[in-house]
Design a protein around this motif. Structure first.
Motif, PDB file in Angstrom:
ATOM      1  N   VAL B  85     -36.563  63.586  32.654  1.00  0.00           N
ATOM      2  CA  VAL B  85     -35.782  64.735  32.179  1.00  0.00           C
ATOM      3  C   VAL B  85     -36.521  65.444  31.043  1.00  0.00           C
ATOM      4  O   VAL B  85     -36.651  64.903  29.941  1.00  0.00           O
ATOM      5  CB  VAL B  85     -34.376  64.278  31.725  1.00  0.00           C
ATOM      6  CG1 VAL B  85     -33.583  65.455  31.176  1.00  0.00           C
ATOM      7  CG2 VAL B  85     -33.636  63.629  32.898  1.00  0.00           C
ATOM      8  N   GLU B 125     -28.209  71.278  28.410  1.00  0.00           N
ATOM      9  CA  GLU B 125     -28.021  70.102  29.264  1.00  0.00           C
ATOM     10  C   GLU B 125     -28.019  70.512  30.739  1.00  0.00           C
ATOM     11  O   GLU B 125     -28.644  69.847  31.575  1.00  0.00           O
ATOM     12  CB  GLU B 125     -26.708  69.419  28.881  1.00  0.00           C
ATOM     13  CG  GLU B 125     -26.461  68.108  29.594  1.00  0.00           C
ATOM     14  CD  GLU B 125     -25.100  67.505  29.210  1.00  0.00           C
ATOM     15  OE1 GLU B 125     -24.792  67.467  27.999  1.00  0.00           O
ATOM     16  OE2 GLU B 125     -24.368  67.095  30.121  1.00  0.00           O
ATOM     17  N   ASP B 126     -27.368  71.620  31.054  1.00  0.00           N
ATOM     18  CA  ASP B 126     -27.344  72.099  32.441  1.00  0.00           C
ATOM     19  C   ASP B 126     -28.743  72.417  32.950  1.00  0.00           C
ATOM     20  O   ASP B 126     -29.087  72.113  34.092  1.00  0.00           O
ATOM     21  CB  ASP B 126     -26.489  73.373  32.557  1.00  0.00           C
ATOM     22  CG  ASP B 126     -24.999  73.056  32.529  1.00  0.00           C
ATOM     23  OD1 ASP B 126     -24.638  71.867  32.604  1.00  0.00           O
ATOM     24  OD2 ASP B 126     -24.205  74.009  32.432  1.00  0.00           O
ATOM     25  N   LEU B 128     -31.519  71.124  31.945  1.00  0.00           N
ATOM     26  CA  LEU B 128     -32.260  69.863  32.146  1.00  0.00           C
ATOM     27  C   LEU B 128     -31.853  69.204  33.462  1.00  0.00           C
ATOM     28  O   LEU B 128     -32.704  68.674  34.188  1.00  0.00           O
ATOM     29  CB  LEU B 128     -32.019  68.912  30.971  1.00  0.00           C
ATOM     30  CG  LEU B 128     -32.608  69.361  29.629  1.00  0.00           C
ATOM     31  CD1 LEU B 128     -32.249  68.358  28.540  1.00  0.00           C
ATOM     32  CD2 LEU B 128     -34.128  69.520  29.726  1.00  0.00           C
ATOM     33  N   VAL B 129     -30.569  69.270  33.785  1.00  0.00           N
ATOM     34  CA  VAL B 129     -30.098  68.723  35.065  1.00  0.00           C
ATOM     35  C   VAL B 129     -30.762  69.470  36.214  1.00  0.00           C
ATOM     36  O   VAL B 129     -31.304  68.874  37.155  1.00  0.00           O
ATOM     37  CB  VAL B 129     -28.561  68.816  35.163  1.00  0.00           C
ATOM     38  CG1 VAL B 129     -28.077  68.508  36.577  1.00  0.00           C
ATOM     39  CG2 VAL B 129     -27.907  67.880  34.145  1.00  0.00           C
ATOM     40  N   LYS B 162     -28.265  64.745  24.450  1.00  0.00           N
ATOM     41  CA  LYS B 162     -28.255  65.773  25.513  1.00  0.00           C
ATOM     42  C   LYS B 162     -29.093  65.302  26.713  1.00  0.00           C
ATOM     43  O   LYS B 162     -28.657  65.399  27.866  1.00  0.00           O
ATOM     44  CB  LYS B 162     -28.815  67.087  24.948  1.00  0.00           C
ATOM     45  CG  LYS B 162     -28.955  68.202  25.960  1.00  0.00           C
ATOM     46  CD  LYS B 162     -29.551  69.463  25.316  1.00  0.00           C
ATOM     47  CE  LYS B 162     -31.030  69.295  24.996  1.00  0.00           C
ATOM     48  NZ  LYS B 162     -31.632  70.492  24.403  1.00  0.00           N
ATOM     49  N   ALA B 166     -27.724  64.376  30.383  1.00  0.00           N
ATOM     50  CA  ALA B 166     -28.296  65.039  31.568  1.00  0.00           C
ATOM     51  C   ALA B 166     -28.785  63.976  32.562  1.00  0.00           C
ATOM     52  O   ALA B 166     -28.583  64.105  33.775  1.00  0.00           O
ATOM     53  CB  ALA B 166     -29.439  65.969  31.160  1.00  0.00           C
ATOM     54  N   THR B 167     -29.408  62.927  32.040  1.00  0.00           N
ATOM     55  CA  THR B 167     -29.907  61.844  32.890  1.00  0.00           C
ATOM     56  C   THR B 167     -28.751  61.197  33.650  1.00  0.00           C
ATOM     57  O   THR B 167     -28.842  60.959  34.868  1.00  0.00           O
ATOM     58  CB  THR B 167     -30.628  60.779  32.030  1.00  0.00           C
ATOM     59  OG1 THR B 167     -31.662  61.423  31.280  1.00  0.00           O
ATOM     60  CG2 THR B 167     -31.222  59.672  32.888  1.00  0.00           C
ATOM     61  N   ARG B 169     -25.874  62.575  34.388  1.00  0.00           N
ATOM     62  CA  ARG B 169     -25.352  63.521  35.385  1.00  0.00           C
ATOM     63  C   ARG B 169     -26.263  63.615  36.610  1.00  0.00           C
ATOM     64  O   ARG B 169     -25.785  63.703  37.749  1.00  0.00           O
ATOM     65  CB  ARG B 169     -25.170  64.900  34.758  1.00  0.00           C
ATOM     66  CG  ARG B 169     -23.910  64.986  33.911  1.00  0.00           C
ATOM     67  CD  ARG B 169     -23.804  66.311  33.204  1.00  0.00           C
ATOM     68  NE  ARG B 169     -23.862  67.460  34.107  1.00  0.00           N
ATOM     69  CZ  ARG B 169     -24.101  68.708  33.702  1.00  0.00           C
ATOM     70  NH1 ARG B 169     -24.312  68.965  32.422  1.00  0.00           N
ATOM     71  NH2 ARG B 169     -24.133  69.676  34.584  1.00  0.00           N
TER      72      ARG B 169
END
Lengths: 431, 431
Positions: B85, B125-126, B128-129, B162, B166-167, B169
């Motif tokens: 990530v 965060e979004d 990174l996802v 964060k 993200a990880t 998710r």
């Protein structure tokens, strides 16, 4: 103003790669931002910034139009050294070498090249065609549009002709351009063991005239090294090849330096290949003779060899090309961009030199600088579109495929189907 | 006799890879010819020769049945060391290093890790996802079903959380199993420059309790080397991590040997990773402590380093795992089978050791030997099907994808659509 048959717009980076044959500098990749390309009759009609496209070419309702949304465009890649057509696999030998067995020892025991010779002799021409086609298709998915292909797993008149005929058919059946090389002097076959001189006579007196007579090869290659062929053998084989209209190239210095590069230069060879071991005099001779150095980092990797330092060549003014060396023994891969990665990380090329190594310099190794491996106006419209935001990611993000769409002579021959033609919506096949 | 939900028949070679946790020998890959696999409730129900399948499991009209036509089956591969990530790319730095700039020098100038830290802090965060999902998907196309993922590009409480969220998710959204590691001690952030001790206190007093409180990581890692963290720092950070229930692991000996492996062993670390530089005493300590050696040939390649000789570890009885080290600086690749190639060609592993390195030994590095990375009865039914005739071709035919179909916990999560379910013809989703 000429009418375009196909236009590509909005390449985030379009790399024209000016050909060395017409003065393209060794580090110049001809980068155009937000670039466009127009194609007509299979050739590059115009190339430049997207904003200027329609000032230079006529776009009509019949023109096939693609929006690349910032993707990277390069000339279709050129692989100047492969052994495309063979039967059998040698994964066991890969493990043996890992356990420390030297390659020349495996060869001396009838393994190595000779085990592939047995499998290839046992295969029919149709089988060889069937085995080679998926390899060409895999090349295409890495953006490769021209592939040199050597014979050399037949080592007899009958089987070398079979391989070269299969090579010709593969090139007819598949869109990738195949450039055939006769490599009857790849190894001494078992039936000539201890009678190398007789095999060289057979090559010169029978095989070469037959290959030339059928126009089955454009180049003639020979493997000069310990346990294979000598410089004197190379003089005979390549000398006769030249008389018959085949241009020389040479496997030189893979294990030891026998002075091959100097002979390659004297004979006007297009390339000398491998070059893990080469003297300063050899490099100077190559520079003077315009011989391209084809480096094969995949083979050095598989063999656990120290790869050559490419700066020795570039600093001497020798053009460096990179190739997969696709072969079942020492480099089983069709991933040419991975050779750019190895070229930068291990051979110490710059990213620009690595890109030229798989485009213009590779084309030069095949006597085609300016015709392929470039998007200069008039060149073949062989185009690779990559799904990356910066062309250097082709080497940086390694081991994975990045190509999105490939054109050869102006035809879309492969796509991941994520790039859609924006016009004409119901176009002819031609668009 | 248990009823199978899915059966796979006619794997030319099926490799069960007996787990080291239950005595699986270091070279044993558990090869079964013409193998079959039965799955129920997401686990391996039975494995053995196809001819014996129906003597052991009940196949009904509801069982999803696949004929693999001789393809190779392995446990889903396990990548035990990635930095999944992050935001930003560092292709320019790849070129700088090729031009001879040492990595630690680039790092000292605010490049290296710190440039990725800037980009990752700037991302939501979004974002990174969204950036990590295609990386996981690429892993899947190489047969990888479990991926360790380290934080470490945030280097502040806010941004490390964060990344770890993200990880989490990404692991929920994508079928690949994601094992999170907190690597707040990846580098000293710019705002703590020359105040490393204060950053270590921040890690110990604030970041670690927050990470543990949200249960965002299973492991805690630290980069012990010149210019990053010392052994004393590692003692503090990993000691506190253990108290909070996070198991230690360590980046050790990438550039210099500071005795990390000995500390890793003392702390009961699951793995020590990199190990380009390690003393015999360090290796002995790892063997005694059962610490897995995670070797990263992609990073050594990108950095132009001499890769470690894996035989030093295997001969001492240390289990060796291989990982991509996927990261934007020194190893940008999701091609885990390519690490097997490098493991054999450069690190001198046998093919059997290389396979264990990306299956059972990788699972052991994640504290999961016997649960993943094996097709032992009762293990997760994570299965990779490869379109090769011999399993050693995964390493031998390198740089290109071979996976055809992948199952995770008994669900087909990816396929090239060339393998068809033979029964039931109109099955439920479950089949």
């Amino acid at each position: 103003m000429y009418e375009a048959e196909i236009v590509l717009r909005h390449a985030g980076q379009l790399l024209t790669v000016p050909p060395s044959a017409t003065g393209g500098a060794p580090d110049d990749v001809g980068l155009i931002e937000d670039g466009a390309l127009a194609i007509a009759e299979g050739r590059v009609l115009w190339v430049g910034p997207t904003a200027e496209l329609e000032r230079h070419v006529k776009v009509t309702g019949d023109t096939g139009q693609y929006d690349l949304h910032g993707r990277v465009v390069t000339p279709g890649l050129v692989d100047p050294h492969t052994h495309l057509v063979f039967a059998g696999a040698r994964e066991r030998e890969f493990a043996l070498r890992a356990a420390g067995r030297p390659y020349l020892e495996i060869l001396a025991e009838g393994g190595g090249i000779l085990s592939t010779v047995r499998a290839t002799r046992a295969a029919t021409e149709d089988e060889l065609v069937r085995l080679a086609l998926p390899r060409l298709q895999r090349f295409l998915t890495y953006g490769v549009t021209t592939v040199e292909a050597k014979s050399g797993y037949g080592l007899s008149l009958e089987h070398e002709l079979k391989i070269l005929r299969a090579t010709y058919r593969v090139g007819e059946l598949h869109p990738v351009r195949v450039v055939p090389t006769f490599l009857g002097a790849h190894a001494v076959p078992a039936e000539f063991r201890d009678r190398k001189a007789a095999y060289v006579r057979h090559l010169v007196d029978e095989m070469l005239p037959a290959v030339a007579g059928e126009r089955l090869a454009e180049f003639c290659d020979i493997f000069v090294d310990d346990g294979v062929f000598s410089l004197a053998d190379a003089r005979k084989v390549l000398g006769r090849a030249k008389e018959l209209g085949l241009r020389p190239r040479m496997h030189a210095g893979q294990f030891n330096d026998h002075g091959g590069p100097q002979l390659a230069a004297r004979l006007g060879a297009a390339s000398a290949d491998h070059l893990e071991h080469v003297s300063p005099a050899g490099i100077r001779a190559m520079a003077k003779g315009g011989v391209v150095a084809v480096l094969l980092p995949g083979a050095a990797l598989s063999l656990g060899q120290t790869p050559p330092d490419a700066r020795r060549f570039t600093e001497a003014g020798v053009r460096v090309a990179l190739a997969t060396d696709l072969n079942p023994g020492t480099s089983m891969t069709e991933n040419l961009p991975l050779m750019m990665t190895l070229g930068i990380a291990q051979l110490k090329l710059t990213p620009e030199q690595a890109l030229r190594g798989v485009t213009d310099h590779a084309a030069a190794a095949l006597g085609r600088s300016g015709r392929v491996g470039t998007l200069a106006i008039g060149a073949a419209a062989d185009v690779a579109v990559f799904d990356v935001g910066d062309w250097r990611r082709l080497a940086y993000h390694f081991g994975v495929p990045h190509a999105e769409m490939v054109l050869i002579e102006g035809e879309v021959v492969w796509t991941r189907d994520r790039i859609r033609k924006v016009a004409p919506r119901r176009g002819s096949r031609k668009g």
